[in-house]
Write a protein that holds these residues in place. Structure first.
Motif, PDB file in Angstrom:
ATOM      1  N   SER A   1     -45.156 -60.373  -5.094  1.00 27.12           N
ATOM      2  CA  SER A   1     -45.887 -60.542  -6.514  1.00 27.12           C
ATOM      3  C   SER A   1     -47.414 -60.052  -6.136  1.00 27.12           C
ATOM      4  N   ALA A   2     -47.871 -58.992  -6.959  1.00 29.42           N
ATOM      5  CA  ALA A   2     -49.159 -58.519  -6.874  1.00 29.42           C
ATOM      6  C   ALA A   2     -49.791 -57.660  -8.105  1.00 29.42           C
ATOM      7  N   GLY A   3     -50.883 -57.240  -8.227  1.00 29.03           N
ATOM      8  CA  GLY A   3     -51.339 -56.500  -9.279  1.00 29.03           C
ATOM      9  C   GLY A   3     -52.226 -55.624  -9.144  1.00 29.03           C
TER      10      GLY A   3
ATOM     11  N   ARG B   1     -42.419 -60.900  -7.983  1.00 26.35           N
ATOM     12  CA  ARG B   1     -41.214 -61.297  -7.092  1.00 26.35           C
ATOM     13  C   ARG B   1     -40.599 -59.919  -6.915  1.00 26.35           C
ATOM     14  N   GLY B   2     -41.155 -58.858  -6.861  1.00 24.07           N
ATOM     15  CA  GLY B   2     -40.496 -57.728  -6.712  1.00 24.07           C
ATOM     16  C   GLY B   2     -40.006 -56.888  -7.959  1.00 24.07           C
ATOM     17  N   ALA B   3     -40.221 -57.536  -8.932  1.00 30.19           N
ATOM     18  CA  ALA B   3     -40.031 -56.578 -10.421  1.00 30.19           C
ATOM     19  C   ALA B   3     -41.017 -56.165 -10.748  1.00 30.19           C
TER      20      ALA B   3
END
Length: 129
Positions: free
Chosen positions: A54-56, A84-86
């Protein structure tokens, strides 16, 4: 009429100072080849989370070069999220940012970094105002 440009690009990331340990800041230099040839310079802000995957990130990316024989520059705005990977990634031309022979450029820039070689698909149009 929408046109499509395809090709590859390479990137070099250089960390920039920021006063927040949770946020990353980078300068990104690009070399672009294919139907769009030229260079890009972006500034990117990113954040990770304690949850793996999870990131942005957001970035403003000024591109200078030649697109199907037309010279000029334009700006791309990046908006990317990983949940979460998507992943979701939106990269669009900033309205009215095109210069010279790229005045009126609009479009969406898709990035495929699933292999070692970064590829792009750029669906665009040149609007006459």
């Amino acid at each position: 009429m929408t046109r499509r440009a395809t090709g590859t690009f390479t990137t070099v990331f250089d960390p920039l100072p920021i006063d927040d340990d949770a946020i990353g800041r980078m300068r990104v230099d690009k070399t672009i080849e294919g139907d769009l040839t030229g260079t890009g310079r972006a500034e990117m802000l990113s954040v990770g989370t304690p949850i793996d995957g999870s990131a942005g990130y957001v970035a403003i990316d000024r591109i200078t070069g030649t697109l199907h024989g037309r010279s000029g520059s334009f700006v791309l705005q990046h908006y990317g999220l990983m949940d979460r990977g998507a992943g979701t990634l939106i990269v669009q031309v900033v309205p009215d940012s095109g210069t010279d022979e790229l005045t009126g450029l609009v479009g969406t820039f898709q990035i495929d970094n699933s292999s070692e070689e970064h590829r792009y698909i750029f669906d665009y149009d040149l609007k006459v105002h």
